[in-house]
Design a protein around this motif. Structure first.
Motif, PDB file in Angstrom:
ATOM      1  N   GLY A 128       0.893  -1.055  -0.406  1.00  0.00           N
ATOM      2  CA  GLY A 128      -0.263  -0.098  -0.500  1.00  0.00           C
ATOM      3  C   GLY A 128       0.964   1.454  -0.158  1.00  0.00           C
ATOM      4  O   GLY A 128       0.785   2.395  -0.817  1.00  0.00           O
ATOM      5  N   LYS A 129       2.295   1.184   1.000  1.00  0.00           N
ATOM      6  CA  LYS A 129       2.415   2.681   0.932  1.00  0.00           C
ATOM      7  C   LYS A 129       3.286   2.905  -0.408  1.00  0.00           C
ATOM      8  O   LYS A 129       3.727   3.771  -0.797  1.00  0.00           O
ATOM      9  N   GLU A 180       3.241   5.758  -2.364  1.00  0.00           N
ATOM     10  CA  GLU A 180       4.350   7.007  -2.416  1.00  0.00           C
ATOM     11  C   GLU A 180       4.809   5.891  -3.034  1.00  0.00           C
ATOM     12  O   GLU A 180       6.385   5.077  -3.341  1.00  0.00           O
ATOM     13  N   PRO A 181       4.613   6.276  -4.630  1.00  0.00           N
ATOM     14  CA  PRO A 181       5.792   5.658  -5.888  1.00  0.00           C
ATOM     15  C   PRO A 181       7.439   6.291  -5.412  1.00  0.00           C
ATOM     16  O   PRO A 181       8.151   5.636  -6.062  1.00  0.00           O
ATOM     17  N   ALA A 186      12.145   2.684  -3.310  1.00  0.00           N
ATOM     18  CA  ALA A 186      13.230   2.196  -2.774  1.00  0.00           C
ATOM     19  C   ALA A 186      13.467   2.123  -1.258  1.00  0.00           C
ATOM     20  O   ALA A 186      14.794   1.120  -1.163  1.00  0.00           O
ATOM     21  N   ASP A 187      13.275   2.956  -0.824  1.00  0.00           N
ATOM     22  CA  ASP A 187      13.240   2.628   0.807  1.00  0.00           C
ATOM     23  C   ASP A 187      12.331   1.720   1.375  1.00  0.00           C
ATOM     24  O   ASP A 187      12.208   0.819   1.554  1.00  0.00           O
ATOM     25  N   ILE A 188      10.951   1.767   0.926  1.00  0.00           N
ATOM     26  CA  ILE A 188       9.719   0.145   0.873  1.00  0.00           C
ATOM     27  C   ILE A 188      10.637  -1.195   0.655  1.00  0.00           C
ATOM     28  O   ILE A 188      10.955  -1.803   1.202  1.00  0.00           O
ATOM     29  N   MET A 189      11.433  -0.786  -0.156  1.00  0.00           N
ATOM     30  CA  MET A 189      11.822  -2.572  -0.787  1.00  0.00           C
ATOM     31  C   MET A 189      13.105  -2.629   0.387  1.00  0.00           C
ATOM     32  O   MET A 189      13.221  -3.366   0.181  1.00  0.00           O
TER      33      MET A 189
END
Length: 154
Positions: free
Chosen positions: A88-89, A93-94, A98-101
């Motif tokens: 969902g993030k 927030e596309p 990179a941070d989410i990954m």
């Protein structure tokens, strides 16, 4: 029901695909560890469900498969909810993908064993007539997801 397994597998695959060197996190403080153990004893144990399915699954009725599948989903729920949150993030927030990954990669050690257990449970279920009936029952799977508070798209 199959969507749930596919989404979990894809999310885990994405997390593994972003492999990088990571330091091990520190052990939780004693009070947090006691809390975690208490929550763990209340949650069904996926490994115990797998062992039970291997030993007795061929003789389970459809209702027994449903009960054990539900317990398996309850055991997996924390991981599934975290994956859903991160997915969902990424959608919201596309620019921070990179941070989410990286965050997903940090969870790799936790989710990889769960993915294997989930796949193993599905294989055992599909090897029996009643288990396959439950795995193929999308209406029941959707109702169970709703009851457990799992996202609809899983």
């Amino acid at each position: 029901m199959k969507k749930l397994f596919v989404v979990f597998s894809v999310a885990a695959f994405i997390a593994m695909g972003m492999a990088s060197c990571k330091q091990k996190s520190e052990a939780p403080a004693a009070e947090n560890q006691a809390e975690a153990e208490q929550v763990e004893t209340q949650q069904p144990n996926a490994e115990e469900i797998i062992a039970k399915a291997k030993a007795e699954g061929a003789n389970w009725s459809v209702d027994e498969w449903k009960a054990n599948t539900k317990d398996m989903m309850i055991a997996m729920k924390p991981a599934l909810m975290k994956i859903a949150e991160l997915v969902g993030k990424m959608e919201k927030e596309p620019d921070k993908v990179a941070d989410i990954m990286k965050e997903m990669e940090g969870l790799k050690g936790e989710y990889e064993p769960l993915e294997k257990l989930m796949n193993e449970f599905e294989e055992i279920a599909n090897s029996t007539v009643n288990g396959k009936t439950v795995m193929d029952d999308e209406a029941w799977g959707d109702a169970m997801k709703k009851e457990l508070g799992l996202p609809d798209d899983m």
